[in-house]
Design a protein around this motif. Structure first.
Motif, PDB file in Angstrom:
ATOM      1  N   HIS A  29     -40.791  -9.154  44.126  1.00 56.21           N
ATOM      2  CA  HIS A  29     -41.212  -7.758  44.006  1.00 56.21           C
ATOM      3  C   HIS A  29     -40.002  -6.832  44.118  1.00 56.21           C
ATOM      4  CE1 HIS A  29     -45.026  -9.700  45.291  1.00 56.21           C
ATOM      5  NE2 HIS A  29     -45.527  -8.859  44.407  1.00 56.21           N
ATOM      6  N   ILE A  30     -40.092  -5.679  43.474  1.00 49.34           N
ATOM      7  CA  ILE A  30     -39.003  -4.712  43.555  1.00 49.34           C
ATOM      8  C   ILE A  30     -38.900  -4.173  44.984  1.00 49.34           C
ATOM      9  CG2 ILE A  30     -40.528  -2.834  42.806  1.00 49.34           C
ATOM     10  CD1 ILE A  30     -38.045  -1.539  41.481  1.00 49.34           C
ATOM     11  N   CYS A  31     -37.691  -4.161  45.507  1.00 46.94           N
ATOM     12  CA  CYS A  31     -37.480  -3.615  46.857  1.00 46.94           C
ATOM     13  C   CYS A  31     -36.519  -2.437  46.830  1.00 46.94           C
ATOM     14  CB  CYS A  31     -36.971  -4.702  47.802  1.00 46.94           C
ATOM     15  SG  CYS A  31     -35.344  -5.376  47.373  1.00 46.94           S
ATOM     16  N   ALA A  32     -35.813  -2.238  45.721  1.00 45.17           N
ATOM     17  CA  ALA A  32     -34.850  -1.137  45.631  1.00 45.17           C
ATOM     18  C   ALA A  32     -34.423  -0.977  44.179  1.00 45.17           C
ATOM     19  CB  ALA A  32     -33.631  -1.402  46.516  1.00 45.17           C
ATOM     20  N   ALA A  33     -33.713   0.098  43.914  1.00 50.79           N
ATOM     21  CA  ALA A  33     -33.105   0.320  42.600  1.00 50.79           C
ATOM     22  C   ALA A  33     -31.659   0.734  42.819  1.00 50.79           C
ATOM     23  CB  ALA A  33     -33.858   1.398  41.822  1.00 50.79           C
ATOM     24  N   LEU A  34     -30.768   0.121  42.054  1.00 51.61           N
ATOM     25  CA  LEU A  34     -29.344   0.453  42.135  1.00 51.61           C
ATOM     26  C   LEU A  34     -28.975   1.251  40.893  1.00 51.61           C
ATOM     27  CD1 LEU A  34     -26.747   0.035  43.783  1.00 51.61           C
ATOM     28  CD2 LEU A  34     -26.310  -2.011  42.420  1.00 51.61           C
ATOM     29  N   ALA A  35     -28.290   2.375  41.078  1.00 53.91           N
ATOM     30  CA  ALA A  35     -27.996   3.259  39.955  1.00 53.91           C
ATOM     31  C   ALA A  35     -26.556   3.738  39.970  1.00 53.91           C
ATOM     32  CB  ALA A  35     -28.935   4.466  39.988  1.00 53.91           C
ATOM     33  N   VAL A  36     -26.046   4.024  38.776  1.00 55.62           N
ATOM     34  CA  VAL A  36     -24.746   4.680  38.612  1.00 55.62           C
ATOM     35  C   VAL A  36     -24.988   5.991  37.882  1.00 55.62           C
ATOM     36  CG1 VAL A  36     -23.364   2.584  38.610  1.00 55.62           C
ATOM     37  CG2 VAL A  36     -24.325   3.379  36.475  1.00 55.62           C
TER      38      VAL A  36
ATOM     39  N   ALA B  34     -23.804  -6.585  39.876  1.00 53.26           N
ATOM     40  CA  ALA B  34     -23.983  -6.153  41.263  1.00 53.26           C
ATOM     41  C   ALA B  34     -25.405  -6.427  41.729  1.00 53.26           C
ATOM     42  CB  ALA B  34     -23.647  -4.669  41.399  1.00 53.26           C
ATOM     43  N   VAL B  35     -26.377  -6.200  40.853  1.00 52.55           N
ATOM     44  CA  VAL B  35     -27.771  -6.471  41.191  1.00 52.55           C
ATOM     45  C   VAL B  35     -27.986  -7.970  41.408  1.00 52.55           C
ATOM     46  CG1 VAL B  35     -30.109  -6.515  40.228  1.00 52.55           C
ATOM     47  CG2 VAL B  35     -28.750  -4.422  40.117  1.00 52.55           C
ATOM     48  N   GLN B  36     -27.439  -8.785  40.531  1.00 52.45           N
ATOM     49  CA  GLN B  36     -27.590 -10.238  40.666  1.00 52.45           C
ATOM     50  C   GLN B  36     -26.972 -10.732  41.969  1.00 52.45           C
ATOM     51  OE1 GLN B  36     -25.796 -11.694  37.080  1.00 52.45           O
ATOM     52  NE2 GLN B  36     -27.543 -11.165  35.800  1.00 52.45           N
ATOM     53  N   ASP B  37     -25.785 -10.223  42.301  1.00 58.46           N
ATOM     54  CA  ASP B  37     -25.129 -10.630  43.547  1.00 58.46           C
ATOM     55  C   ASP B  37     -25.988 -10.257  44.760  1.00 58.46           C
ATOM     56  OD1 ASP B  37     -23.030 -11.560  42.053  1.00 58.46           O
ATOM     57  OD2 ASP B  37     -21.718  -9.845  42.429  1.00 58.46           O
ATOM     58  N   THR B  38     -26.619  -9.094  44.691  1.00 57.47           N
ATOM     59  CA  THR B  38     -27.478  -8.651  45.789  1.00 57.47           C
ATOM     60  C   THR B  38     -28.719  -9.525  45.891  1.00 57.47           C
ATOM     61  OG1 THR B  38     -26.706  -6.361  45.561  1.00 57.47           O
ATOM     62  CG2 THR B  38     -28.804  -6.710  46.695  1.00 57.47           C
ATOM     63  N   GLN B  39     -29.321  -9.825  44.756  1.00 57.98           N
ATOM     64  CA  GLN B  39     -30.560 -10.607  44.743  1.00 57.98           C
ATOM     65  C   GLN B  39     -30.345 -12.023  45.267  1.00 57.98           C
ATOM     66  OE1 GLN B  39     -33.123  -8.403  41.229  1.00 57.98           O
ATOM     67  NE2 GLN B  39     -31.847 -10.124  40.670  1.00 57.98           N
ATOM     68  N   VAL B  40     -29.167 -12.576  45.020  1.00 59.67           N
ATOM     69  CA  VAL B  40     -28.862 -13.894  45.571  1.00 59.67           C
ATOM     70  C   VAL B  40     -28.930 -13.864  47.087  1.00 59.67           C
ATOM     71  CG1 VAL B  40     -27.006 -15.571  45.906  1.00 59.67           C
ATOM     72  CG2 VAL B  40     -27.494 -14.716  43.625  1.00 59.67           C
ATOM     73  N   LEU B  41     -28.401 -12.799  47.681  1.00 59.53           N
ATOM     74  CA  LEU B  41     -28.420 -12.666  49.126  1.00 59.53           C
ATOM     75  C   LEU B  41     -29.818 -12.406  49.671  1.00 59.53           C
ATOM     76  CD1 LEU B  41     -25.209 -10.461  49.555  1.00 59.53           C
ATOM     77  CD2 LEU B  41     -25.427 -12.915  49.954  1.00 59.53           C
ATOM     78  N   LEU B  42     -30.687 -11.887  48.831  1.00 64.00           N
ATOM     79  CA  LEU B  42     -32.067 -11.610  49.244  1.00 64.00           C
ATOM     80  C   LEU B  42     -32.996 -12.798  48.994  1.00 64.00           C
ATOM     81  CD1 LEU B  42     -32.452  -7.957  47.922  1.00 64.00           C
ATOM     82  CD2 LEU B  42     -32.150  -8.687  50.289  1.00 64.00           C
TER      83      LEU B  42
ATOM     84  N   SER C 118     -31.679   3.291  46.062  1.00 65.09           N
ATOM     85  CA  SER C 118     -32.917   3.961  46.423  1.00 65.09           C
ATOM     86  C   SER C 118     -33.996   2.946  46.756  1.00 65.09           C
ATOM     87  CB  SER C 118     -33.415   4.849  45.276  1.00 65.09           C
ATOM     88  OG  SER C 118     -32.467   5.839  44.948  1.00 65.09           O
ATOM     89  N   ILE C 119     -34.837   3.282  47.717  1.00 63.83           N
ATOM     90  CA  ILE C 119     -36.014   2.486  48.022  1.00 63.83           C
ATOM     91  C   ILE C 119     -37.234   3.390  47.884  1.00 63.83           C
ATOM     92  CG2 ILE C 119     -34.747   0.963  49.587  1.00 63.83           C
ATOM     93  CD1 ILE C 119     -36.087   2.420  51.925  1.00 63.83           C
ATOM     94  N   TRP C 120     -38.428   2.777  47.855  1.00 64.42           N
ATOM     95  CA  TRP C 120     -39.644   3.564  47.715  1.00 64.42           C
ATOM     96  C   TRP C 120     -40.025   4.136  49.070  1.00 64.42           C
ATOM     97  CZ3 TRP C 120     -41.950   5.388  43.554  1.00 64.42           C
ATOM     98  CH2 TRP C 120     -43.216   5.967  43.684  1.00 64.42           C
ATOM     99  N   GLY C 121     -40.142   5.452  49.127  1.00 69.86           N
ATOM    100  CA  GLY C 121     -40.512   6.124  50.362  1.00 69.86           C
ATOM    101  C   GLY C 121     -41.859   6.811  50.237  1.00 69.86           C
TER     102      GLY C 121
ATOM    103  N   ALA D 296     -31.056  -0.148  37.658  1.00 69.37           N
ATOM    104  CA  ALA D 296     -31.650  -1.472  37.502  1.00 69.37           C
ATOM    105  C   ALA D 296     -32.420  -1.831  38.771  1.00 69.37           C
ATOM    106  CB  ALA D 296     -30.573  -2.524  37.223  1.00 69.37           C
ATOM    107  N   PRO D 297     -33.507  -2.600  38.628  1.00 74.29           N
ATOM    108  CA  PRO D 297     -34.301  -2.976  39.793  1.00 74.29           C
ATOM    109  C   PRO D 297     -33.652  -4.103  40.584  1.00 74.29           C
ATOM    110  CG  PRO D 297     -35.223  -3.995  37.843  1.00 74.29           C
ATOM    111  CD  PRO D 297     -34.087  -3.121  37.375  1.00 74.29           C
ATOM    112  N   ILE D 298     -33.878  -4.106  41.884  1.00 78.58           N
ATOM    113  CA  ILE D 298     -33.475  -5.216  42.756  1.00 78.58           C
ATOM    114  C   ILE D 298     -34.749  -5.868  43.273  1.00 78.58           C
ATOM    115  CG2 ILE D 298     -32.338  -5.860  44.917  1.00 78.58           C
ATOM    116  CD1 ILE D 298     -30.458  -3.503  44.541  1.00 78.58           C
ATOM    117  N   PHE D 299     -34.888  -7.169  43.046  1.00 80.95           N
ATOM    118  CA  PHE D 299     -36.074  -7.904  43.489  1.00 80.95           C
ATOM    119  C   PHE D 299     -35.744  -8.738  44.720  1.00 80.95           C
ATOM    120  CE2 PHE D 299     -36.566  -7.504  38.815  1.00 80.95           C
ATOM    121  CZ  PHE D 299     -37.704  -6.707  38.806  1.00 80.95           C
ATOM    122  N   ASP D 300     -36.711  -8.830  45.632  1.00 77.33           N
ATOM    123  CA  ASP D 300     -36.505  -9.616  46.845  1.00 77.33           C
ATOM    124  C   ASP D 300     -36.998 -11.048  46.655  1.00 77.33           C
ATOM    125  OD1 ASP D 300     -39.274  -9.572  47.038  1.00 77.33           O
ATOM    126  OD2 ASP D 300     -39.333  -8.085  48.626  1.00 77.33           O
ATOM    127  N   HIS D 301     -37.063 -11.815  47.745  1.00 68.53           N
ATOM    128  CA  HIS D 301     -37.414 -13.225  47.638  1.00 68.53           C
ATOM    129  C   HIS D 301     -38.847 -13.445  47.171  1.00 68.53           C
ATOM    130  CE1 HIS D 301     -39.055 -12.128  51.553  1.00 68.53           C
ATOM    131  NE2 HIS D 301     -39.798 -13.217  51.511  1.00 68.53           N
TER     132      HIS D 301
END
Length: 259
Positions: free
Chosen positions: A215-222, A244-252, A113-116, A207-212
């Motif tokens: 700041h929070i840019c998305a949330a990943l949920a199960v 999964a969040v950490q792997d994503t944040q590395v790419l961001l 999810s992202i903030w809309g 869990a939150p996903i932070f960008d470079h």
């Protein structure tokens, strides 16, 4: 293609040289400031004479530069590479692999999810193994106060952004005096959990996903039926969710600050 032992040995030396050389670049990048030859060689664990040869080459290539004091810092080409990487790092795209891996390892529904304009909005979804009575679909706006995803955004988004939507959700209901404590726990623990709040019989972790920028840019949920998320399964799922969040944040390009 390397065709003989001598070429293979030469190729191995070239690869090793790149690894050694980029230890110096990484030392400067991690320092966050210009470093002297002595400082960068010590941080990279290399003799000054060898370090000087690598550094001079990187300066010629534009990967590094030297300031007025002769200290080394990241150069213009490093900046170009970073900007190009950020341009191609879209959170929806880079979560494809981590989300599918998380679903395969747990069997749960996974959604991003992202903030809309109307609050947390699902933009990507991987179906789980078992149907749930929750409209987990792209475009669905998730409640703020009664969902794990919503609590994550409440905990990390500026209140000026979340308050207009939170106020609408609160209309006509009694104040939730425990919400402040819950949000503090989300920030401290790095995740939110809800059970039988959004929909009876369901459990969710987010869990939150932070960008470079940090700041929070998305949330990943199960999400799944509570019966399929017993405490032991929850603990395993939480570990995999955070990975999964950490792997994503590395790419961001996100880098966590000191704890």
């Amino acid at each position: 293609m390397l065709t003989n032992p001598e070429e293979r040995r030469s190729g191995a030396r070239k690869i090793q040289s790149l690894e050694v050389g980029f230890r110096l670049v990484r030392a400067i990048e991690e320092a966050g400031r210009a470093l002297s030859l002595k400082e960068v060689s010590e941080r990279a664990g290399m003799a000054r004479s060898n370090a000087h040869l690598y550094l001079s080459t990187f300066v010629d290539l534009g990967v590094l530069a030297r300031n007025g004091s002769g200290h080394y810092l990241l150069g213009p080409y490093a900046l170009q590479l970073g900007l190009a990487a950020l341009k191609n790092s879209n959170v929806v795209d880079v979560t494809e692999g981590p989300m599918r891996g998380l679903q395969a390892a747990t069997g749960h529904h996974v959604h991003l999810s992202i903030w809309g304009n109307y609050g947390p909005t699902i933009v990507k979804n991987v179906e789980g193994a078992c149907a749930v009575p929750v409209p987990v679909r792209v475009g669905f706006v998730v409640p703020l106060r009664s969902s794990a995803t919503g609590l994550v955004f409440l905990a990390h988004q500026p209140s000026g952004v979340t308050e207009p939507i939170a106020a609408k959700e609160r209309a006509g209901s009694a104040p939730d005096r425990s919400l402040t404590e819950r949000l503090a726990a989300v920030r401290q623990n790095g995740y939110a959990m809800t059970e039988a709040e959004f929909y009876a019989g369901c459990c969710a972790l987010a869990a939150p996903i932070f960008d470079h920028t940090g700041h929070i840019c998305a949330a990943l949920a199960v999400l799944d039926l509570s019966a399929r998320m017993a405490p032991a399964q929850r603990a395993k799922t939480l570990t995999l969710l955070k990975k999964a969040v950490q792997d994503t944040q590395v790419l961001l390009g996100y880098r966590a600050g000191p704890t």
